[in-house]
Design a protein around this motif. Structure first.
Motif, PDB file in Angstrom:
ATOM      1  N   LYS A 167      -8.475  -0.034   5.922  1.00 11.09           N
ATOM      2  CA  LYS A 167      -7.024   0.044   6.115  1.00 11.09           C
ATOM      3  C   LYS A 167      -6.610  -0.611   7.430  1.00 11.09           C
ATOM      4  O   LYS A 167      -7.349  -0.612   8.412  1.00 11.09           O
ATOM      5  N   VAL A 168      -5.405  -1.151   7.429  1.00  5.50           N
ATOM      6  CA  VAL A 168      -4.849  -1.777   8.629  1.00  5.50           C
ATOM      7  C   VAL A 168      -4.188  -0.712   9.497  1.00  5.50           C
ATOM      8  O   VAL A 168      -3.422   0.125   9.003  1.00  5.50           O
ATOM      9  N   VAL A 169      -4.493  -0.746  10.779  1.00  2.00           N
ATOM     10  CA  VAL A 169      -3.845   0.114  11.769  1.00  2.00           C
ATOM     11  C   VAL A 169      -3.238  -0.789  12.834  1.00  2.00           C
ATOM     12  O   VAL A 169      -3.962  -1.539  13.496  1.00  2.00           O
ATOM     13  N   LEU A 171      -7.216 -13.759  10.014  1.00  2.00           N
ATOM     14  CA  LEU A 171      -8.066 -13.281  11.103  1.00  2.00           C
ATOM     15  C   LEU A 171      -8.748 -11.968  10.737  1.00  2.00           C
ATOM     16  O   LEU A 171      -9.938 -11.766  11.025  1.00  2.00           O
ATOM     17  N   LEU A 172      -8.017 -11.070  10.095  1.00  2.00           N
ATOM     18  CA  LEU A 172      -8.607  -9.798   9.668  1.00  2.00           C
ATOM     19  C   LEU A 172      -9.731 -10.026   8.662  1.00  2.00           C
ATOM     20  O   LEU A 172     -10.782  -9.370   8.718  1.00  2.00           O
ATOM     21  N   ASP A 191       1.362  -4.051   5.250  1.00  2.00           N
ATOM     22  CA  ASP A 191       1.144  -2.838   4.451  1.00  2.00           C
ATOM     23  C   ASP A 191       0.168  -1.914   5.175  1.00  2.00           C
ATOM     24  O   ASP A 191      -0.801  -1.411   4.592  1.00  2.00           O
ATOM     25  N   ALA A 192       0.423  -1.691   6.450  1.00  2.00           N
ATOM     26  CA  ALA A 192      -0.473  -0.898   7.284  1.00  2.00           C
ATOM     27  C   ALA A 192      -0.474   0.566   6.874  1.00  2.00           C
ATOM     28  O   ALA A 192       0.536   1.107   6.408  1.00  2.00           O
ATOM     29  N   GLU A 193      -1.601   1.194   7.079  1.00  2.00           N
ATOM     30  CA  GLU A 193      -1.731   2.628   6.856  1.00  2.00           C
ATOM     31  C   GLU A 193      -1.092   3.416   7.989  1.00  2.00           C
ATOM     32  O   GLU A 193      -0.454   4.443   7.766  1.00  2.00           O
ATOM     33  N   ARG A 200      -9.143  -1.904  10.230  1.00  2.00           N
ATOM     34  CA  ARG A 200      -8.735  -3.273  10.574  1.00  2.00           C
ATOM     35  C   ARG A 200      -7.599  -3.197  11.593  1.00  2.00           C
ATOM     36  O   ARG A 200      -6.415  -3.249  11.239  1.00  2.00           O
ATOM     37  N   PRO A 201      -7.947  -3.055  12.873  1.00  2.00           N
ATOM     38  CA  PRO A 201      -6.906  -2.910  13.896  1.00  2.00           C
ATOM     39  C   PRO A 201      -6.201  -4.222  14.220  1.00  2.00           C
ATOM     40  O   PRO A 201      -6.816  -5.293  14.244  1.00  2.00           O
TER      41      PRO A 201
END
Length: 280
Positions: free
Chosen positions: A10-12, A149-150, A186-188, A43-44
């Motif tokens: 998940k993206v943070v 990049l992620l 769509d970050a968590e 995935r910061p």
């Protein structure tokens, strides 16, 4: 503290600012937290401010520092300093701290690859319109570069400068830039670091912190908030209404505040959730 398995992949999005940016020890622990998120499979993405550093450089150059409605009044001369400080100093220092742990961080700005497009932001103080200059509000985000990049296992570090469709470059509030990017990715989670414990229930009469509130409740509080907290809480509101599952405002003066906000069952500070959510 164990890592919640549901957060892997998940993206943070983390907004880095406040006292944590000028305290060398807190800079290092922040970088450690970001790398720990990456190592745990999250995935910061970091969006940084730079208010104290910009103000210090303006003072050195003999230029005025002025704020209206919680936002820096940005003349063309101020904009030159903003770009220089954010991308030439603050971003490079932060990338360096993270990369002390490995080849993770890559710096970019909202201008790069048209990642952020902004328009001039209007402002009102006590019901009257005020001119705050080249301050922008993000109206479009193209997250392709950040996603690339992620996918390559990098940690994007983004400076909040954006170009308008008119070719003008705008100074974008980092809180609002982080919120816009969190929605586009769509970050968590969205984590905002600040210099207070959270949103106070009855400031300045009380220092009781509101631990949790819904978007609707926050919307009702916004008109009465102090100017310094207003962009942060506006960013949280935009984020959760745009699909982000939780937005946290936490005290960046506390070491490892980022890890605590993501890991703890009950996050420190203030957590904003969508209207339909009542429990973690």
């Amino acid at each position: 503290m164990p890592w919640p398995e549901g957060l892997r992949g998940k993206v943070v999005v983390v907004k880095f600012g406040g006292n944590a940016m000028v305290d060398p020890g807190l800079q290092l622990t922040f970088a450690q937290d970001v790398v720990e998120l990456w190592r745990a499979g999250l995935r910061p993405v970091v969006v940084h401010g730079g208010g104290p550093q910009i103000s210090a450089m303006l003072d050195r150059l003999g230029l005025e520092t002025r704020f209206e409605a919680g936002l820096r009044v940005t003349t063309p001369e101020t904009m030159d300093v903003v770009r220089m400080v954010l991308t030439g100093r603050v971003q490079r220092e932060l990338v360096g701290h993270i990369n002390a742990h490995g080849p993770f961080a890559v710096g970019l700005t909202g201008e790069d690859a048209h990642t952020m497009t902004a328009v001039r932001r209007p402002a009102r103080v006590d019901g009257r319109a005020v001119d705050i200059g080249l301050v922008g509000d993000v109206v479009d985000v193209n997250p392709a570069m950040v996603r690339a990049l992620l996918e390559q296992d990098h940690i994007p570090v983004v400076s909040p400068v954006a170009r308008g469709a008119d070719g003008q470059v705008y100074n974008v509030n980092a809180d609002l830039a982080a919120a816009a990017l969190a929605v586009a990715l769509d970050a968590e989670r969205l984590v905002m670091l600040t210099d207070v414990e959270g949103l106070y229930a009855d400031w300045p009469r009380s220092t009781e912190v509101i631990g949790r509130l819904t978007a609707r409740a926050l919307d009702g509080l916004l008109p009465g908030l102090a100017s310094g907290m207003l962009p942060k809480m506006e960013g949280c509101l935009r984020a959760v209404r745009g699909g982000v599952r939780k937005a946290h405002v936490v005290d960046g003066r506390v070491p490892h505040a980022v890890l605590r906000s993501v890991l703890a069952e009950t996050s420190p500070g203030t957590t904003v959730v969508p209207d339909a959510v009542t429990r973690s």
